[in-house]
Design an enzyme around this catalytic site. Sequence first.
Site, PDB file in Angstrom:
ATOM      1  N   SER A   1      53.719 -11.973  47.206  1.00 50.74           N
ATOM      2  CA  SER A   1      54.324 -11.033  46.259  1.00 50.74           C
ATOM      3  C   SER A   1      55.793 -11.410  46.012  1.00 50.74           C
ATOM      4  O   SER A   1      56.071 -12.498  45.526  1.00 50.74           O
ATOM      5  CB  SER A   1      54.170  -9.605  46.786  1.00 50.74           C
ATOM      6  OG  SER A   1      54.416  -8.666  45.767  1.00 50.74           O
TER       7      SER A   1
ATOM      8  N   ASP B   1      43.576  -7.954  41.273  1.00 51.08           N
ATOM      9  CA  ASP B   1      44.969  -7.611  41.602  1.00 51.08           C
ATOM     10  C   ASP B   1      45.545  -6.766  40.460  1.00 51.08           C
ATOM     11  O   ASP B   1      45.641  -7.224  39.323  1.00 51.08           O
ATOM     12  CB  ASP B   1      45.782  -8.892  41.779  1.00 51.08           C
ATOM     13  CG  ASP B   1      47.174  -8.636  42.358  1.00 51.08           C
ATOM     14  OD1 ASP B   1      47.764  -7.581  42.049  1.00 51.08           O
ATOM     15  OD2 ASP B   1      47.656  -9.485  43.110  1.00 51.08           O
TER      16      ASP B   1
ATOM     17  N   HIS C   1      45.796  -6.816  45.756  1.00 51.95           N
ATOM     18  CA  HIS C   1      47.070  -7.544  45.886  1.00 51.95           C
ATOM     19  C   HIS C   1      47.435  -7.845  47.335  1.00 51.95           C
ATOM     20  O   HIS C   1      48.083  -8.859  47.615  1.00 51.95           O
ATOM     21  CB  HIS C   1      48.192  -6.722  45.236  1.00 51.95           C
ATOM     22  CG  HIS C   1      49.525  -7.406  45.196  1.00 51.95           C
ATOM     23  ND1 HIS C   1      49.766  -8.537  44.434  1.00 51.95           N
ATOM     24  CD2 HIS C   1      50.703  -7.123  45.831  1.00 51.95           C
ATOM     25  CE1 HIS C   1      51.034  -8.913  44.588  1.00 51.95           C
ATOM     26  NE2 HIS C   1      51.615  -8.081  45.440  1.00 51.95           N
TER      27      HIS C   1
END
Length: 359
Positions: A214, A301, A337
């Site tokens: 991320s 995601d 995610h």
Amino acid sequence: MDAPECEAAAGAGPPAYHSVAAWWDMVRRNLRWFPNSCLALGRKIAAMYNSFTSKSLKEHICPPLMEMLVYFNCCKSPFLVDLKKPEVKVPHTVNFYIKPEPGVVLGVWHMVPSCRAEEAKGKDRCWYEAALQDGNPIIVYLHGTTGHRGTCRRCERIKVLSDGGFHVLSVDYRGYGDSTGTPTEQGLAADAICVYEWTKARSGRTPVCLWGHSLGTGVATDAARILEERGCPVDAIMLEGAFSNIWVASINYPLLRICRKFPRCVRTLIDSLKEDRMVFANDENVKFLSSPLLIVHGEDDRTVPVEDAKKLYEIAYAAYRHKERVKMVIFPPGFQHNYLYESPMFVPVLRDFLSKQWA
């Protein structure tokens, strides 16, 4: 002593002053006995006032707001974890601290591969450092926004990597967990470089990889680009849940999704990122890299849509001279995610990619 300038002529109104600084100059001229400390305080107040009024309210609010939302390092959850005692959360792990620069201290956990768990019992930091030369590949793990290295899903991720035969060094950037300092894009890159170089200096011939998740993908490519420019490309880069740049990613950030209904609000927030020079430009950084690059992404995601990750892959593939060094793997729905590590594909995909690159 002359009559004070502030005394108005008979029948006249009070004099007008165009700024706090002008008013303070008048006071200083007429009250020559005023203590120096008070004069200094007055100058400071005048400077603060002029600094504040020189910017709009939007400029005062938006950049700090976006910094808070992007880094969200104020969230220290879980709150009751003693980061100095990683063994409470994860096995065969040692905690230590390093300094990337004066005034900044970073907290790091080093977990050895599970195959060395028995040997690691009761060992000190020196043993863990020496273990970095055992030939098992090493990952410097750069986490995403919020929380710290003791967050549950981060602990689970490094356990999976350890079970897969990797050393894992999980670092809290400046301002996160018990690390000191304040996060900035340049500062986070410096932190990643510091941990990478510290590891390389102790790893012998064992390769070291930067793994970003991320927000950590932006940190990883920022650091990798700097090292590339220094003539020291990293051994490999893995990006999990990667975005093209933070301007695009922020539109899909959970706390900002409500702003989509207000386009003008979105433009204002994105402009504040640009004015603050916060970019985390994966899409630009990959154009300058030569290190093996693996991008892994969840098909479902919702934080960073897979289309954005595909765009990043296409940019990298087009830019790389050796196309075989770039690979993207899309995981089937179910992991979103944050939970790709729960997939049985997770470690095999990584080991297969690295074995081919380091053959």
